[in-house]
Design a protein around this motif. Structure first.
Motif, short mmCIF file in Angstrom:
data_model
loop_
_atom_site.label_atom_id
_atom_site.label_comp_id
_atom_site.label_asym_id
_atom_site.label_seq_id
_atom_site.Cartn_x
_atom_site.Cartn_y
_atom_site.Cartn_z
N GLN A 107 10.11 -3.22 -8.83
CA GLN A 107 10.86 -2.27 -8.00
C GLN A 107 9.98 -1.12 -7.51
O GLN A 107 10.21 -0.55 -6.46
N GLU A 108 8.97 -0.81 -8.32
CA GLU A 108 8.04 0.27 -7.96
C GLU A 108 6.77 -0.25 -7.31
O GLU A 108 5.89 0.54 -6.94
N ARG A 160 -6.66 -4.13 5.80
CA ARG A 160 -5.21 -3.88 5.73
C ARG A 160 -4.81 -3.03 4.53
O ARG A 160 -3.94 -2.17 4.63
N TYR A 161 -5.45 -3.28 3.38
CA TYR A 161 -4.96 -2.68 2.14
C TYR A 161 -5.90 -1.65 1.52
O TYR A 161 -5.57 -1.03 0.52
N ARG A 186 2.32 6.04 -12.86
CA ARG A 186 2.84 5.13 -11.82
C ARG A 186 3.30 5.93 -10.60
O ARG A 186 3.97 5.37 -9.71
N LEU A 187 2.97 7.20 -10.54
CA LEU A 187 3.47 8.05 -9.46
C LEU A 187 2.70 7.84 -8.16
O LEU A 187 1.50 7.63 -8.16
N ARG A 188 3.43 7.93 -7.06
CA ARG A 188 2.81 7.87 -5.72
C ARG A 188 2.30 9.25 -5.30
O ARG A 188 1.47 9.35 -4.42
N LYS A 189 2.85 10.27 -5.91
CA LYS A 189 2.49 11.64 -5.53
C LYS A 189 2.38 12.47 -6.79
O LYS A 189 3.34 12.55 -7.56
N ASP A 190 1.25 13.09 -6.96
CA ASP A 190 1.04 13.92 -8.15
C ASP A 190 -0.11 14.86 -7.85
O ASP A 190 -1.27 14.46 -7.88
N PRO A 292 5.84 -10.79 7.47
CA PRO A 292 7.10 -10.85 6.72
C PRO A 292 8.01 -11.96 7.25
O PRO A 292 7.75 -12.56 8.29
#
Lengths: 473, 473
Positions: A107-108, A160-161, A186-190, A292
């Motif tokens: 989910q993350e 791409r990544y 696991r944070l995207r922003k810190d 996709p």
């Protein structure tokens, strides 16, 4: 830097007492070999810890005893970062036993894995959760994720990544004094303090030992499309990339430039690899799409091909009609390094220049090398990233030994030209031990001074991978 | 850290002699005000250099005289990083005169700009070259790109394009000793030594002064689509994001959670802002798409809405039919901070937690605060990044002063819970001076020790922005 001591029997005995029974042993020869045979390594022993606490014990003792420690991942690095042949006898530190997947969070889009996990196993774990871990490179069956992080590995999907750096959210690592940093977020922003994560990533085992990482996953593209398109020139290849981006958006996963020389080396030495063209074209481009649900890569590639034909950006090409055909095209690209090995290069260069300067660089480098003698050049690589593998080989019928006296000059000519284009003499392989002199020559002196100050601050005795990246003190 | 000296008249006179005539002046009051009025700043003078060489002269002299220097960007930071009220009187250093676009390279998707350029002007320059500079935040009309880099600013497009860190390829910066680092590379791949760029980005002006940057541009999406969808809960919002990613792929530029309280604050204090719903829903989500040629965002949003309705992930919503309607929806979101200001918060929190823990966090935080007293909570923000602005306000009819004794406890409760969720007490605003204590309390002690060692190594006298991020020595 202070004076270092060899890893003595007394040191090893004390270390053995700290660790479970089978944690230390004599290193097998493979641990002392540099993949391209440039030099032979040395080590008193190899330590094989099973936990971050054991890594901490090892570094703590080495720090106090001032014994050099050389971290060893999968051993696939091409710049000698994992193979030390000079200075007091070091301890090798393999993370090979720490390979657990600690957690997957679909989910993350996050996966937490220990540093010794093989890259291909990390990819498989992500796939098992219907996700993609996009780092992909020729050595993925052997390379360990800890080594990929330590060297900020690149590969075919950077366009791409991003590089390995861009795929990492957090780290667990042991600093040179043995302290454990728990930065496994696991944070995207810190935004809480200095970016220790990116400082360790790409420091090639000289500032800390990465023991685990929280990695970013991506949605798994539902449809893959692959094409090999003949282009009249590198300029046309760059325009083709721009056109592809306009038409297909962010779905382009790889954009690889291939020169005739590479196809010929494969044909000469790996005749079982299927070649799509009767006559090898001067330049071609491997283009890979990952799209996709609801999109059709084949139709996108046909549209691209037609529009590119109209603009004289391509003259011929094949579009894979099946997964097998796609794999065949990729197999051709991926066997170029092996074919190179069969031929035996005089000098290899892993360079990058600003993308718009690539055609100019290729022309000028070819002219400059022609003045030095008769050589064959295999120039291929990750055009979309401005990253070329610019490898120089003997003329047909001659051996690399014939060119030994020229080798230094060849690399000098190539790297001077790279510097003139504001490029990099090491786009994705790192500095290791082989390019320390290049870094001193071409690196920004203020950055180098800052690097030395940081190394001294975090590793005051200079125990971690001495002689890699920075000259040993 | 060594003893610092106030910026004396003798120091300022010597500095004035190094620089062109109008380079130093008394700071206007706005340079000494913290945007939320938490404290009042002090400064002996403000320096306004026009070139990297002048910045170098200033820092060289300050380094030798051990005079503190506080770098000042657009002044929009919310954690006091730009406003110093303690210690020897500092020199303010504004980059406001260094705002040139040094170069645009559309073929490479790169723009080189000086640090003092206003973010909105950088966006406009990119647009002029038919490209997108994706950093976007409420203060973009005032914030300077140098400050965005120094604080690793976030904003509404992080989900798709990353933080400011992810948008930067290279830097030019002056280190605390006055040396100029030329790291202004346009390369996508460059593995030649430690990552000084990311060390300076997010260091909030404590390790160096960024004077210019090479920024990544993106293709400009051809079609925008915006929707405001009513969701039954934060859980449903997270599932909606997953569904949207499955259906739309990488085209989702923003995914913002909005609580009823925010809509009500806007209705109460900014009645001219159009509200799309008759009754403010408990939770809604602003979803923004940017798609390439040939795709239709409206139809994608309708498909998403229908599928989400079937799964009970949304109950109502509006999909913008025009650019004007899209701007209206965005205007509502962007005026929430202004409405908050009118109400006057007791405490504001810029937090992030792993995305899957957000619903749990919201429930637990609400329960914990209810025990402390009667308060209103406006929880909104960048759900796709796990980043919430969790702001606490007085109950209706009461004032923030009534809650002054509770303020510390409120933040403690919120931040303790964030720590329990392995989150961050500063997702995108940084540490500045206001959160130094939080960093000491919640930060990893090994990381903090490494940060202090790095600070000492690069800024041995501690002249650069003392008291920000790390407590002054």
């Amino acid at each position: 830097m202070t004076h270092l001591n060899a890893a003595s029997s007394a040191f090893l005995e004390a270390l053995a007492a700290d660790l479970p029974a089978d944690s230390l042993r004599q290193p097998e020869p493979r641990y002392l070999e540099e993949p391209r045979g440039r030099h032979q390594g040395q080590a008193a022993a190899i330590a094989l810890p099973r936990s971050v606490q054991e890594v901490s014990s090892i570094l703590r003792r080495a720090h106090h005893a001032r014994v050099p420690v050389v971290p060893y991942g999968g051993g696939t690095g091409l710049v000698g970062g994992q193979v030390s042949s000079e200075g007091p006898l070091p301890l090798l530190l393999s993370l090979g036993r720490m390979k657990a997947i600690r957690g997957i969070y679909p989910q993350e889009n996050v996966l937490i894995v220990e540093a010794g996990a093989i890259l291909a196993d990390v990819q498989a774990a992500a796939e098992g959760a219907d996700r993609l871990f996009p780092l992909s490179l020729a050595a993925e069956g052997t390379a360990q994720i800890g080594g990929n992080l330590a060297t900020n590995a690149g590969g075919v999907n950077v366009l791409r990544y991003g590089n390995t750096r861009d795929l990492c959210l957090g780290l667990e690592a042991v600093l040179p004094n043995g302290e454990i940093w728990n930065g496994l977020t696991r944070l995207r922003k810190d935004n809480t303090g200095y970016d220790l994560r990116n400082l360790l990533i790409g420091s090639e085992g000289t500032l800390g030992v990465i023991t685990a990482a929280a990695l970013k996953l991506a949605p798994r593209p539902r449809h893959q499309g692959t094409a090999l398109l003949v282009v009249p020139s590198p300029e046309a290849a760059i325009d083709l990339l721009a056109l592809a981006r306009d038409l297909i958006g962010e779905g382009i996963s790889a954009f690889e430039l291939i020169h005739k020389q590479g196809l010929q080396f494969v044909a000469d030495h790996l005749p079982d690899i299927r070649q799509p063209f009767d006559t090898a074209p001067e330049w071609c481009v491997l283009l890979d799409l990952g799209l996709p649900e609801g999109r059709d890569p084949e139709s996108d590639l046909i549209t691209l091909f037609e529009q590119a034909m109209e603009r004289d950006l391509v003259s011929d090409g094949v579009i894979a009609q099946s997964l097998t055909q796609s794999q065949e095209i990729w197999s051709l690209r991926e066997h170029i390094p092996e074919a190179n090995k069969h031929v035996g290069s005089i000098a290899s260069h892993d360079i990058s220049v600003p993308i718009s300067l690539i055609p100019d660089f290729i022309t000028r480098a070819g002219m400059a090398l022609a003045k030095l003698g008769d050589m064959r050049i295999n120039c291929f690589g990750h055009l979309g990233d401005g990253n070329l593998h610019y490898n120089v080989f003997p003329a047909k019928g001659r051996s690399r030994d014939d060119y030994a006296p020229l080798r230094g000059e060849i690399s000098r000519v190539v790297h001077d030209l790279v510097a003139d284009c504001e490029g990099s003499f090491s786009a994705e392989h790192g500095v290791g031990r082989l390019k320390v002199g290049e870094l001193e020559r071409y690196g920004d002196p203020v950055k180098l001074a800052a690097m030395r100050a940081i190394k001294q601050a975090l590793d005051p005795h200079g125990i971690l991978n001495p002689g890699a990246v920075l000259r040993a003190g």
